[in-house]
Design a protein around this motif. Structure first.
Motif, short mmCIF file in Angstrom:
data_model
loop_
_atom_site.label_atom_id
_atom_site.label_comp_id
_atom_site.label_asym_id
_atom_site.label_seq_id
_atom_site.Cartn_x
_atom_site.Cartn_y
_atom_site.Cartn_z
N GLU A 53 45.53 46.67 17.46
CA GLU A 53 45.62 47.44 18.33
C GLU A 53 44.16 47.49 19.25
N GLY A 54 43.59 47.40 19.85
CA GLY A 54 42.09 47.39 20.27
C GLY A 54 41.10 47.09 19.97
N HIS A 55 40.02 47.67 19.88
CA HIS A 55 39.09 47.22 18.74
C HIS A 55 39.56 47.08 17.73
N GLU A 56 40.72 47.55 16.97
CA GLU A 56 40.48 47.16 15.77
C GLU A 56 41.22 46.15 15.02
N GLY A 57 41.84 45.49 16.17
CA GLY A 57 42.22 44.30 16.06
C GLY A 57 41.44 42.87 15.86
N LEU A 58 39.67 43.29 16.13
CA LEU A 58 38.91 42.82 16.71
C LEU A 58 38.39 42.08 15.03
N SER A 59 37.53 40.76 15.10
CA SER A 59 37.17 40.76 13.46
C SER A 59 36.13 41.00 13.39
N ASP A 60 35.21 40.54 12.18
CA ASP A 60 34.14 42.30 12.20
C ASP A 60 32.56 41.14 13.43
N ARG A 61 32.74 40.37 13.52
CA ARG A 61 32.19 39.60 14.30
C ARG A 61 31.67 40.05 15.67
N GLU A 62 33.35 39.74 15.84
CA GLU A 62 33.22 40.42 17.50
C GLU A 62 33.13 41.91 17.54
N PHE A 63 33.48 43.00 16.27
CA PHE A 63 33.17 43.86 16.97
C PHE A 63 31.34 44.25 16.68
N GLU A 64 30.84 43.60 15.87
CA GLU A 64 29.02 43.76 16.20
C GLU A 64 29.08 43.47 17.45
N VAL A 65 29.53 42.62 18.11
CA VAL A 65 28.49 41.79 19.13
C VAL A 65 29.10 43.02 20.13
N MET A 66 30.65 43.27 20.28
CA MET A 66 30.75 44.07 21.15
C MET A 66 29.58 45.97 21.37
N VAL A 67 29.32 45.83 20.11
CA VAL A 67 28.57 47.37 19.93
C VAL A 67 27.15 46.19 20.43
N GLY A 68 26.61 45.11 19.85
CA GLY A 68 25.44 45.29 20.17
C GLY A 68 25.40 45.27 21.59
N ILE A 69 26.35 44.72 22.26
CA ILE A 69 26.58 44.60 24.11
C ILE A 69 26.44 46.08 24.78
N ALA A 70 27.21 46.76 23.93
CA ALA A 70 26.99 48.11 25.11
C ALA A 70 25.94 48.82 24.17
N ASP A 71 25.38 48.73 23.94
CA ASP A 71 24.53 49.60 22.85
C ASP A 71 22.64 49.44 23.67
N GLY A 72 23.31 48.15 24.73
CA GLY A 72 21.78 47.22 25.83
C GLY A 72 21.31 46.15 25.51
N ARG A 73 21.53 45.10 24.06
CA ARG A 73 20.79 43.57 23.28
C ARG A 73 21.48 42.85 24.43
N SER A 74 20.86 41.89 24.73
CA SER A 74 20.60 40.55 25.11
C SER A 74 21.80 39.71 23.73
N LEU A 75 22.34 38.65 24.41
CA LEU A 75 23.33 37.57 23.62
C LEU A 75 21.49 37.42 22.77
N THR A 76 20.31 36.80 22.93
CA THR A 76 19.41 36.38 22.49
C THR A 76 19.35 37.68 21.64
N GLU A 77 19.04 38.37 21.63
CA GLU A 77 18.54 39.40 20.50
C GLU A 77 19.67 40.02 19.76
N ILE A 78 20.88 39.90 19.98
CA ILE A 78 22.02 40.25 18.84
C ILE A 78 22.24 38.59 17.87
N GLY A 79 21.66 38.01 18.77
CA GLY A 79 22.10 36.83 17.53
C GLY A 79 20.96 36.63 16.77
N GLU A 80 19.49 36.96 17.08
CA GLU A 80 18.71 36.87 16.38
C GLU A 80 18.97 38.38 14.92
N SER A 81 19.68 39.27 15.10
CA SER A 81 19.95 40.33 14.36
C SER A 81 21.10 39.55 13.97
N LEU A 82 22.15 39.15 14.03
CA LEU A 82 23.22 38.29 13.65
C LEU A 82 23.29 37.12 12.59
#
Length: 224
Positions: free
Chosen positions: A144-173
């Motif tokens: 349930e909730g974030h426990e139901g997210l895949s690892d990649r979905e979870f990492e993207v979610m946290v990246g967005i919350a940390d203020g990174r752009s989609l481009t920055e998240i993409g480069e990181s991953l």
């Protein structure tokens, strides 16, 4: 001598940690890496017993742990992070890490963890053990909730919350912006959210973000 590599994108943290570990005669820091990409190049040249790695850094995350665990099964991986252990430990242990510790841990505890890891033992606190065992017993049930997210979905979610752009998240991953955008859409759908602002609110309310944690470069001789 336990051959140890430190990987973190904060140079002050790497230097401070390396200096602290010099106090232990049985632990030797043989190399440092600035990110996951540099780490993989380093590991092609040097054999390592224990890897100390950050979680949120360019080229890092769960996928890096999975890849390294598969390529170097005899290398023990300990994750050091400012993120909440309760929410991240389960994912890194499932990926192949043997330890997950706060960057604020005592240096003595870290040294003990390195020794245990080099002997093939896992290192986690009692609460993380309980959470991991509970997750293993319910692994066939949909989370349930974030426990139901895949690892990649979870990492993207946290990246967005940390203020990174989609481009920055993409480069990181190592993902395209389009792929990151797809993961973002899945996060919104699964959590019934509608915007980045709601993602930020959700992540902060769940204690998943390290955005407001203490600066990891502030190292004393007592604390790591």
């Amino acid at each position: 001598m336990i051959r140890t590599i430190i990987c973190d994108d904060h140079s002050l943290f790497r230097e401070g940690l390396s200096s602290l570990l010099k106090n232990y005669n049985d632990i030797g820091v043989i190399a440092e890496a600035n990110n996951g990409f540099e780490l993989k190049t380093t590991l092609e040249k040097i054999e390592c017993d224990v890897l100390l790695t950050d979680f949120s850094m360019p080229g890092g995350g769960v996928e890096l742990i999975k890849e390294l665990h598969e390529r170097y099964p005899n290398m023990a991986i300990i994750v050091l992070s400012m993120h909440s252990e309760d929410h991240f430990a389960i994912r890194v242990f499932k990926a192949g890490a043997v330890g997950f510790m706060s960057k604020n841990c005592l240096s003595e505890n870290l040294a003990d963890a390195i020794r245990k890891a080099s002997q093939g033992q896992c290192f986690m606190n009692p609460k993380s053990t309980q959470l991991f065992e509970s997750a293993q017993s319910q692994k066939n049930k949909k989370g349930e909730g974030h426990e139901g997210l895949s690892d990649r979905e979870f990492e993207v979610m946290v990246g967005i919350a940390d203020g990174r752009s989609l481009t920055e998240i993409g480069e990181s991953l190592c993902l395209s912006v389009k792929t990151v955008s797809t993961y973002r859409s899945r996060v919104l759908s699964k959590l019934n959210l509608h915007s980045n602002a709601e993602i930020v609110h959700y992540v902060l309310s769940q204690g998943l973000s390290s955005k407001f944690a203490h600066d990891s470069g502030d190292i004393s001789k007592k604390d790591v």
